[in-house]
Write an enzyme that holds these catalytic residues in place. Structure first.
Site, PDB file in Angstrom:
ATOM      1  N   ASN A   1      38.649  38.968  57.443  1.00  0.00           N
ATOM      2  CA  ASN A   1      37.385  38.695  56.750  1.00  0.00           C
ATOM      3  C   ASN A   1      36.421  38.001  57.729  1.00  0.00           C
ATOM      4  O   ASN A   1      36.744  36.947  58.274  1.00  0.00           O
ATOM      5  CB  ASN A   1      37.682  37.809  55.526  1.00  0.00           C
ATOM      6  CG  ASN A   1      36.432  37.488  54.731  1.00  0.00           C
ATOM      7  OD1 ASN A   1      35.397  37.164  55.308  1.00  0.00           O
ATOM      8  ND2 ASN A   1      36.528  37.558  53.423  1.00  0.00           N
TER       9      ASN A   1
ATOM     10  N   HIS B   1      32.513  34.362  57.803  1.00  0.00           N
ATOM     11  CA  HIS B   1      32.080  33.081  58.364  1.00  0.00           C
ATOM     12  C   HIS B   1      31.539  33.184  59.790  1.00  0.00           C
ATOM     13  O   HIS B   1      30.985  32.213  60.301  1.00  0.00           O
ATOM     14  CB  HIS B   1      33.169  32.028  58.177  1.00  0.00           C
ATOM     15  CG  HIS B   1      33.385  31.781  56.719  1.00  0.00           C
ATOM     16  ND1 HIS B   1      32.365  31.343  55.886  1.00  0.00           N
ATOM     17  CD2 HIS B   1      34.452  32.004  55.913  1.00  0.00           C
ATOM     18  CE1 HIS B   1      32.817  31.278  54.642  1.00  0.00           C
ATOM     19  NE2 HIS B   1      34.077  31.672  54.631  1.00  0.00           N
TER      20      HIS B   1
ATOM     21  N   HIS C   1      32.314  40.012  52.291  1.00  0.00           N
ATOM     22  CA  HIS C   1      31.866  39.718  50.927  1.00  0.00           C
ATOM     23  C   HIS C   1      30.354  39.619  50.916  1.00  0.00           C
ATOM     24  O   HIS C   1      29.783  38.684  51.473  1.00  0.00           O
ATOM     25  CB  HIS C   1      32.503  38.385  50.489  1.00  0.00           C
ATOM     26  CG  HIS C   1      32.241  38.017  49.057  1.00  0.00           C
ATOM     27  ND1 HIS C   1      32.809  36.900  48.479  1.00  0.00           N
ATOM     28  CD2 HIS C   1      31.488  38.587  48.087  1.00  0.00           C
ATOM     29  CE1 HIS C   1      32.406  36.811  47.221  1.00  0.00           C
ATOM     30  NE2 HIS C   1      31.598  37.824  46.962  1.00  0.00           N
TER      31      HIS C   1
ATOM     32  N   ARG D   1      27.697  38.457  49.064  1.00  0.00           N
ATOM     33  CA  ARG D   1      27.492  37.605  47.887  1.00  0.00           C
ATOM     34  C   ARG D   1      26.096  37.828  47.325  1.00  0.00           C
ATOM     35  O   ARG D   1      25.168  38.229  48.040  1.00  0.00           O
ATOM     36  CB  ARG D   1      27.668  36.131  48.265  1.00  0.00           C
ATOM     37  CG  ARG D   1      29.121  35.779  48.597  1.00  0.00           C
ATOM     38  CD  ARG D   1      29.270  34.279  48.749  1.00  0.00           C
ATOM     39  NE  ARG D   1      29.248  33.618  47.465  1.00  0.00           N
ATOM     40  CZ  ARG D   1      30.325  33.142  46.827  1.00  0.00           C
ATOM     41  NH1 ARG D   1      31.512  33.237  47.373  1.00  0.00           N
ATOM     42  NH2 ARG D   1      30.210  32.575  45.657  1.00  0.00           N
TER      43      ARG D   1
ATOM     44  N   ARG E   1      24.490  34.421  51.227  1.00  0.00           N
ATOM     45  CA  ARG E   1      24.607  33.209  52.057  1.00  0.00           C
ATOM     46  C   ARG E   1      25.243  33.492  53.425  1.00  0.00           C
ATOM     47  O   ARG E   1      25.054  32.736  54.348  1.00  0.00           O
ATOM     48  CB  ARG E   1      25.379  32.116  51.318  1.00  0.00           C
ATOM     49  CG  ARG E   1      26.833  32.423  51.151  1.00  0.00           C
ATOM     50  CD  ARG E   1      27.573  31.261  50.523  1.00  0.00           C
ATOM     51  NE  ARG E   1      27.227  31.104  49.116  1.00  0.00           N
ATOM     52  CZ  ARG E   1      28.006  30.473  48.248  1.00  0.00           C
ATOM     53  NH1 ARG E   1      29.123  29.918  48.655  1.00  0.00           N
ATOM     54  NH2 ARG E   1      27.661  30.369  46.984  1.00  0.00           N
TER      55      ARG E   1
ATOM     56  N   GLU F   1      33.983  43.151  49.468  1.00  0.00           N
ATOM     57  CA  GLU F   1      34.205  42.265  48.311  1.00  0.00           C
ATOM     58  C   GLU F   1      32.898  42.161  47.560  1.00  0.00           C
ATOM     59  O   GLU F   1      31.841  41.912  48.160  1.00  0.00           O
ATOM     60  CB  GLU F   1      34.627  40.875  48.783  1.00  0.00           C
ATOM     61  CG  GLU F   1      36.035  40.831  49.300  1.00  0.00           C
ATOM     62  CD  GLU F   1      36.430  39.420  49.707  1.00  0.00           C
ATOM     63  OE1 GLU F   1      35.658  38.475  49.458  1.00  0.00           O
ATOM     64  OE2 GLU F   1      37.486  39.273  50.298  1.00  0.00           O
TER      65      GLU F   1
ATOM     66  N   THR G   1      35.358  31.704  46.652  1.00  0.00           N
ATOM     67  CA  THR G   1      35.768  32.340  45.399  1.00  0.00           C
ATOM     68  C   THR G   1      36.844  31.512  44.708  1.00  0.00           C
ATOM     69  O   THR G   1      37.973  31.415  45.185  1.00  0.00           O
ATOM     70  CB  THR G   1      36.296  33.768  45.693  1.00  0.00           C
ATOM     71  OG1 THR G   1      35.377  34.402  46.575  1.00  0.00           O
ATOM     72  CG2 THR G   1      36.414  34.571  44.424  1.00  0.00           C
TER      73      THR G   1
ATOM     74  N   GLU H   1      44.573  42.326  44.253  1.00  0.00           N
ATOM     75  CA  GLU H   1      44.753  41.309  45.293  1.00  0.00           C
ATOM     76  C   GLU H   1      45.073  40.001  44.575  1.00  0.00           C
ATOM     77  O   GLU H   1      44.285  39.537  43.747  1.00  0.00           O
ATOM     78  CB  GLU H   1      43.497  41.168  46.162  1.00  0.00           C
ATOM     79  CG  GLU H   1      43.683  40.105  47.238  1.00  0.00           C
ATOM     80  CD  GLU H   1      42.638  40.150  48.347  1.00  0.00           C
ATOM     81  OE1 GLU H   1      42.124  41.233  48.656  1.00  0.00           O
ATOM     82  OE2 GLU H   1      42.346  39.069  48.889  1.00  0.00           O
TER      83      GLU H   1
ATOM     84  N   HIS I   1      43.470  34.389  50.379  1.00  0.00           N
ATOM     85  CA  HIS I   1      42.664  33.186  50.149  1.00  0.00           C
ATOM     86  C   HIS I   1      43.409  31.941  50.614  1.00  0.00           C
ATOM     87  O   HIS I   1      44.494  31.640  50.131  1.00  0.00           O
ATOM     88  CB  HIS I   1      42.222  33.001  48.687  1.00  0.00           C
ATOM     89  CG  HIS I   1      40.925  32.249  48.606  1.00  0.00           C
ATOM     90  ND1 HIS I   1      40.853  30.891  48.744  1.00  0.00           N
ATOM     91  CD2 HIS I   1      39.648  32.670  48.459  1.00  0.00           C
ATOM     92  CE1 HIS I   1      39.591  30.510  48.672  1.00  0.00           C
ATOM     93  NE2 HIS I   1      38.829  31.573  48.507  1.00  0.00           N
TER      94      HIS I   1
HETATM   95  N1  PXP Z   1      40.416  37.664  49.567  1.00  0.00           N
HETATM   96  C1  PXP Z   1      39.359  37.488  48.755  1.00  0.00           C
HETATM   97  C2  PXP Z   1      39.233  38.371  47.560  1.00  0.00           C
HETATM   98  C3  PXP Z   1      38.368  36.516  49.035  1.00  0.00           C
HETATM   99  O1  PXP Z   1      37.331  36.345  48.205  1.00  0.00           O
HETATM  100  C4  PXP Z   1      38.498  35.756  50.208  1.00  0.00           C
HETATM  101  C5  PXP Z   1      37.439  34.751  50.558  1.00  0.00           C
HETATM  102  O2  PXP Z   1      36.245  35.386  50.777  1.00  0.00           O
HETATM  103  C6  PXP Z   1      39.606  35.981  51.037  1.00  0.00           C
HETATM  104  C7  PXP Z   1      40.564  36.934  50.677  1.00  0.00           C
HETATM  105  C8  PXP Z   1      39.805  35.246  52.315  1.00  0.00           C
HETATM  106  O3  PXP Z   1      39.972  33.885  52.072  1.00  0.00           O
HETATM  107  P1  PXP Z   1      39.957  32.874  53.292  1.00  0.00           P
HETATM  108  O4  PXP Z   1      38.587  32.958  53.902  1.00  0.00           O
HETATM  109  O5  PXP Z   1      40.251  31.561  52.666  1.00  0.00           O
HETATM  110  O6  PXP Z   1      41.013  33.331  54.264  1.00  0.00           O
END
Ligand code: PXP
Length: 242
Positions: free
Chosen positions: A10, A13, A46, A48, A52, A73, A104, A154, A193
Site C-alpha cells: 500500500n 503514505h 486508497h 479517500r 488526503r 481501496e 480505516t 479482507e 492493517h
Molecule cells: N488493508 C486495508 C483495507 C486498509 O484500509 C489498509 C490501510 O489503508 C491496509 C490494508 C494497510 O494498513 P497499514 O497501512 O496499517 O499497513
C-alpha cells in the site's frame, strides 16, 4: 495444502509525504514501480473521499503504468464506484470511511449495508474487477459477503495488532476461524492493517490467507532501509511463517 502468500504494498503514505508540501515529490507511482521490482505482488491504493493522500491523477497513472495488479481501496459511494468503473482495476476493496478518522477504523458492515452494497458488488464484478470486502473476522459478515457474491474478503487485523497477551491470542483465533469459514464457502481470504515485521508471522501462518496488504509500516521502514529492503524483509518474514 498451504497456498502461496502474496504481498500487496500500500503506497498511500508516499502520497502523504508528497502532499505535506503540495508538490509532486515523492511520487507514489514511482514507489509503486520500485515495489514491483522489489517483489511486491500487487499495489494497493486508497482513494479517500477527502483525497488526503492518493489523488485521482495517481489512480489514473497507476492504471496506465503498473505492471502488477492494482487493488483500489474505495468507500461504498457512487463517486468511487464511477471512478472504479472508469479504470476497471484488477481488484477493488470496499472499505468503510469516516472523514474524521486517521485510518480505516474497523471493517465494513456488510450485513447491515446489504442493500447498498448489492448493486455495487454486482457492477464491479460485471466490469471484471475482483471485489473484496474489508470486514471484521465475524461469521455474520462472512455470511453477508457470501450472499453479496463477493469473491474475496479482507480480514481487518487492526485489533489483533493493537492487543497483546491473551487478548491478542483470542483475536488471532477469531481471524483464523473467520479465514477457515470464508475459505470453506469458496471466498478468497486476504488480511491487513497494522502489520509489521514483529506481528506478521501468526497472520501469515493462517493457511487460508493468500494475500496480505501492508502499507504504513513498510513506507515508514523505507525511511531507514529503503523501500526495496523493507519489502524484502517483510517478504522473508511472511515466507518464514508459511
Ligand atoms: N488493508 C486495508 C483495507 C486498509 O484500509 C489498509 C490501510 O489503508 C491496509 C490494508 C494497510 O494498513 P497499514 O497501512 O496499517 O499497513
Amino acid at each position: 495444502m498451504t497456498r502461496a502468500l502474496r504481498l500487496g504494498v500500500n503506497i498511500d503514505h508516499v502520497a502523504t509525504v508528497r502532499n505535506a508540501r503540495g508538490g509532486a515529490y515523492p511520487d507514489p507511482v514511482r514507489a509503486a514501480a520500485l515495489a514491483a521490482e522489489a517483489g511486491a505482488d500487487g499495489i494497493t491504493a486508497h482513494l479517500r473521499e477527502d483525497r488526503r493522500h492518493i489523488t485521482d491523477d495517481d489512480i489514473a497513472r497507476l492504471s496506465d503504468t503498473l505492471t502488477i495488479p492494482l487493488n483500489l481501496e474505495m468507500a461504498a459511494t457512487e463517486e468511487m464506484l464511477a471512478i472504479a468503473l472508469r479504470h476497471r482495476p484488477h481488484a477493488a476493496c470496499i472499505v468503510p470511511e469516516k472523514r474524521e478518522e486517521r485510518t480505516t477504523e474497523g471493517g465494513i458492515d456488510a450485513a447491515g449495508q446489504f442493500e447498498r452494497l448489492c448493486p455495487m458488488v454486482a457492477a464491479l464484478r460485471e466490469a471484471g474487477t475482483r471485489v473484496s470486502l474489508f470486514i471484521e473476522p465475524d461469521a455474520r459478515q462472512i455470511d453477508a459477503a457470501l450472499r453479496l457474491g463477493a469473491p474475496v474478503v479482507e480480514l481487518h487485523t487492526g485489533l489483533y495488532c493493537e492487543l497483546d497477551g491473551a487478548r491478542r491470542a483470542d483475536e488471532l483465533r477469531r481471524l483464523a476461524d473467520a479465514a477457515a469459514l470464508a475459505a470453506k464457502n469458496g471466498i478468497e481470504v486476504h488480511a491487513g492493517h497494522g502489520l509489521t515485521y514483529d506481528n506478521v508471522a501468526p497472520i501469515a501462518a493462517i493457511p487460508q490467507v493468500v494475500e496480505l496488504n501492508i502499507g504504513h509500516f513498510l513506507i515508514g521502514e523505507a525511511i531507514f532501509v529503503g523501500l526495496a529492503d523493507s519489502i524484502a524483509r517483510m517478504r522473508a518474514a511472511m515466507d518464514a511463517a508459511r
